[in-house]
Design an enzyme around this catalytic site. Structure first.
Site, PDB file in Angstrom:
ATOM      1  N   LYS A 269       0.837  -1.214   0.000  1.00 54.33           N
ATOM      2  CA  LYS A 269       0.000   0.000   0.000  1.00 54.33           C
ATOM      3  C   LYS A 269       0.867   1.259   0.000  1.00 54.33           C
ATOM      4  CE  LYS A 269      -3.288   2.886   0.004  1.00 54.33           C
ATOM      5  NZ  LYS A 269      -3.953   3.649   0.973  1.00 54.33           N
TER       6      LYS A 269
ATOM      7  N   GLU B 177       1.070   7.042  -6.422  1.00 52.18           N
ATOM      8  CA  GLU B 177       0.047   8.103  -6.483  1.00 52.18           C
ATOM      9  C   GLU B 177       0.677   9.499  -6.370  1.00 52.18           C
ATOM     10  OE1 GLU B 177      -2.213   8.748  -2.850  1.00 52.18           O
ATOM     11  OE2 GLU B 177      -1.813  10.722  -3.656  1.00 52.18           O
TER      12      GLU B 177
HETATM   13  N1  LIG Z   1      -9.205   8.863   3.261  1.00 52.92           N
HETATM   14  C1  LIG Z   1      -8.600   8.065   2.403  1.00 52.92           C
HETATM   15  O1  LIG Z   1      -8.623   8.272   1.185  1.00 52.92           O
HETATM   16  C2  LIG Z   1      -7.871   6.835   2.884  1.00 52.92           C
HETATM   17  C3  LIG Z   1      -7.575   5.837   1.944  1.00 52.92           C
HETATM   18  C4  LIG Z   1      -6.972   4.672   2.361  1.00 52.92           C
HETATM   19  C5  LIG Z   1      -6.638   4.501   3.691  1.00 52.92           C
HETATM   20  N2  LIG Z   1      -6.900   5.498   4.579  1.00 52.92           N
HETATM   21  C6  LIG Z   1      -6.517   5.245   5.972  1.00 52.92           C
HETATM   22  O2  LIG Z   1      -7.677   4.800   6.660  1.00 52.92           O
HETATM   23  C7  LIG Z   1      -7.601   5.213   8.027  1.00 52.92           C
HETATM   24  C8  LIG Z   1      -8.851   6.023   8.350  1.00 52.92           C
HETATM   25  O3  LIG Z   1      -8.883   7.134   7.450  1.00 52.92           O
HETATM   26  P1  LIG Z   1     -10.142   8.083   7.300  1.00 52.92           P
HETATM   27  O4  LIG Z   1      -9.902   8.862   6.047  1.00 52.92           O
HETATM   28  O5  LIG Z   1     -11.386   7.291   7.455  1.00 52.92           O
HETATM   29  O6  LIG Z   1      -9.933   9.018   8.565  1.00 52.92           O
HETATM   30  P2  LIG Z   1     -11.008   9.922   9.329  1.00 52.92           P
HETATM   31  O7  LIG Z   1     -12.128  10.269   8.436  1.00 52.92           O
HETATM   32  O8  LIG Z   1     -10.209  11.012   9.946  1.00 52.92           O
HETATM   33  O9  LIG Z   1     -11.567   8.962  10.448  1.00 52.92           O
HETATM   34  C9  LIG Z   1     -10.773   8.561  11.529  1.00 52.92           C
HETATM   35  C10 LIG Z   1     -11.552   7.606  12.394  1.00 52.92           C
HETATM   36  O10 LIG Z   1     -10.719   7.210  13.492  1.00 52.92           O
HETATM   37  C11 LIG Z   1     -11.368   7.573  14.729  1.00 52.92           C
HETATM   38  N3  LIG Z   1     -10.332   8.001  15.668  1.00 52.92           N
HETATM   39  C12 LIG Z   1      -9.420   8.970  15.498  1.00 52.92           C
HETATM   40  N4  LIG Z   1      -8.609   9.046  16.577  1.00 52.92           N
HETATM   41  C13 LIG Z   1      -9.047   8.099  17.442  1.00 52.92           C
HETATM   42  C14 LIG Z   1      -8.612   7.689  18.724  1.00 52.92           C
HETATM   43  N5  LIG Z   1      -7.567   8.260  19.347  1.00 52.92           N
HETATM   44  N6  LIG Z   1      -9.287   6.668  19.326  1.00 52.92           N
HETATM   45  C15 LIG Z   1     -10.330   6.082  18.716  1.00 52.92           C
HETATM   46  N7  LIG Z   1     -10.786   6.437  17.498  1.00 52.92           N
HETATM   47  C16 LIG Z   1     -10.135   7.430  16.868  1.00 52.92           C
HETATM   48  C17 LIG Z   1     -12.298   8.698  14.382  1.00 52.92           C
HETATM   49  O11 LIG Z   1     -13.322   8.769  15.338  1.00 52.92           O
HETATM   50  P3  LIG Z   1     -14.197  10.104  15.530  1.00 52.92           P
HETATM   51  O12 LIG Z   1     -15.337   9.973  14.557  1.00 52.92           O
HETATM   52  O13 LIG Z   1     -14.622  10.056  16.942  1.00 52.92           O
HETATM   53  O14 LIG Z   1     -13.284  11.278  15.231  1.00 52.92           O
HETATM   54  C18 LIG Z   1     -12.798   8.232  13.007  1.00 52.92           C
HETATM   55  O15 LIG Z   1     -13.744   7.205  13.110  1.00 52.92           O
HETATM   56  C19 LIG Z   1      -6.306   6.015   8.160  1.00 52.92           C
HETATM   57  O16 LIG Z   1      -5.281   5.182   8.613  1.00 52.92           O
HETATM   58  C20 LIG Z   1      -6.025   6.463   6.734  1.00 52.92           C
HETATM   59  O17 LIG Z   1      -4.661   6.715   6.495  1.00 52.92           O
HETATM   60  C21 LIG Z   1      -7.537   6.649   4.223  1.00 52.92           C
END
Ligand SMILES: NC(=O)c1ccc[n+]([C@@H]2O[C@H](COP(=O)([O-])OP(=O)(O)OC[C@H]3O[C@@H](n4cnc5c(N)ncnc54)[C@H](OP(=O)(O)O)[C@@H]3O)[C@@H](O)[C@H]2O)c1
Length: 296
Positions: free
Chosen positions: A171, A178
């Site tokens: 990844k 990318e």
């Molecule tokens: N966005 C993309 O395009 C993408 C693509 C591939 C992979 N990813 C990866 O997927 C993962 C999630 O990304 P995302 O884009 O979904 O992020 P996001 O929208 O910022 O969501 C983060 C999630 O984690 C929770 N969270 C954050 N800090 C926490 C903590 N200390 N304890 C418990 N829960 C916590 C948040 O809860 P709350 O709702 O309470 O804030 C939310 O549910 C990351 O590792 C990211 O790198 C992202």
């Protein structure tokens, strides 16, 4: 099949929705309760705490974490591991350095828990288009989680790559590609703006989409981004969350990756050079991942 899922952010929420659409039962938990209530309306079994999530899973537990890498993932794993049983399965879908997956796997094995690192690509479009999954972990158990891969991915868009770390490694390389692709597109946009005649940049990108050799999903999203009325207000990219992990990945295998290095440096560059290019990168990242943009 029934699994637990923790983290209903931009990625996790839609992933759960897609699992539900494919008849996988999901017990879903999120730090903020609103998301739990929202996903329950889509058919998930709500869990307002980790303990409630564990109580609502029977037999061998499979739990998917979809959280930011680092502190959040480490803390949740630390909390959950002592509560799991031997042979349970933990899947980490975060974007993380592969060395951390190796560490997580060792921590899990102290509890007899099996760990998979699963890189996920597809961004906020994954619910509609499906996700690409890059998996590392115990080979003999991959079949246990393969139904999840089949539900989340379109045909042939997932793969098992090796022991723990291999999934996050593939990844990270995907993300390096990318960075380089997007840098190339941004350079194209920037150079188009420099011609002595006024070139319609959006039109150029638009006509590159259907048949040109540079057609790609990133080009499609660039067309959407440049055509959006918001584009004029979007400020240069200002996000380096994954850069260090990607640099570490490249360095750890002594890779020669000059294009990636330049692309990474540009994303951190606060100068007034390449402003249109950096604004294009910000707008396209917002298109595929819902990544935050700063606006005037
Ligand atoms: N966005 C993309 O395009 C993408 C693509 C591939 C992979 N990813 C990866 O997927 C993962 C999630 O990304 P995302 O884009 O979904 O992020 P996001 O929208 O910022 O969501 C983060 C999630 O984690 C929770 N969270 C954050 N800090 C926490 C903590 N200390 N304890 C418990 N829960 C916590 C948040 O809860 P709350 O709702 O309470 O804030 C939310 O549910 C990351 O590792 C990211 O790198 C992202």
């Amino acid at each position: 099949m029934k699994i637990g899922f923790i983290g209903l952010g931009r990625m996790g929420f839609f992933m759960v929705e897609r699992l539900l659409q494919h008849k996988i039962e999901v017990v879903a938990h999120n730090r903020s309760p609103e998301k739990v209530d929202e996903i329950a309306k889509k058919g998930a079994i709500p869990a307002h705490s980790v303990d409630e999530l564990l109580q609502k899973l029977e037999g061998r537990k499979i739990i998917w974490l979809m959280l930011p890498a680092g502190k959040a993932t480490d803390e949740v794993m630390k909390k959950i591991l002592p509560k799991l049983s031997k042979n349970d399965i933990l899947i980490d879908g975060a974007n993380d350095f592969y060395g951390n997956a190796e560490r997580h796997s060792k921590e899990c094995s102290k509890y007899g828990v099996n760990f998979f690192d699963c890189g996920v690509s597809g961004g906020i479009w994954g619910l509609k288009n499906g996700y690409t999954l890059m998996v590392g972990g115990p080979k003999d158990l991959f079949k246990e989680i393969e139904p999840l891969c089949k539900a989340l991915s379109p045909k042939e868009s997932y793969g098992y790559f090796g022991e723990a770390g291999a999934g996050h490694f593939v990844k990270s390389v995907h993300n390096i590609v990318e960075y380089v692709y997007l840098q190339g597109i941004a350079e194209g946009v920037e150079i188009l703006s420099k011609f002595k005649q006024e070139i319609d940049i959006n039109k150029a990108v638009h006509i590159w989409r259907p048949a040109s050799v540079v057609r790609s999903w990133l080009m499609d999203l660039t067309d959407n981004a440049l055509g959006s009325p918001d584009f004029k207000d979007i400020l240069p990219v200002n996000n380096s969350v994954t850069i260090n992990e990607l640099r570490e990945t490249s360095k750890s295998v002594n890779a020669y990756a000059p294009a990636f290095e330049i692309a990474a440096n540009i994303r951190e560059d606060k100068s007034d050079k390449f402003v249109l290019g950096k604004r294009t990168i910000a707008a396209v990242r917002n298109q595929f991942g819902g990544h935050k943009v700063e606006k005037k």
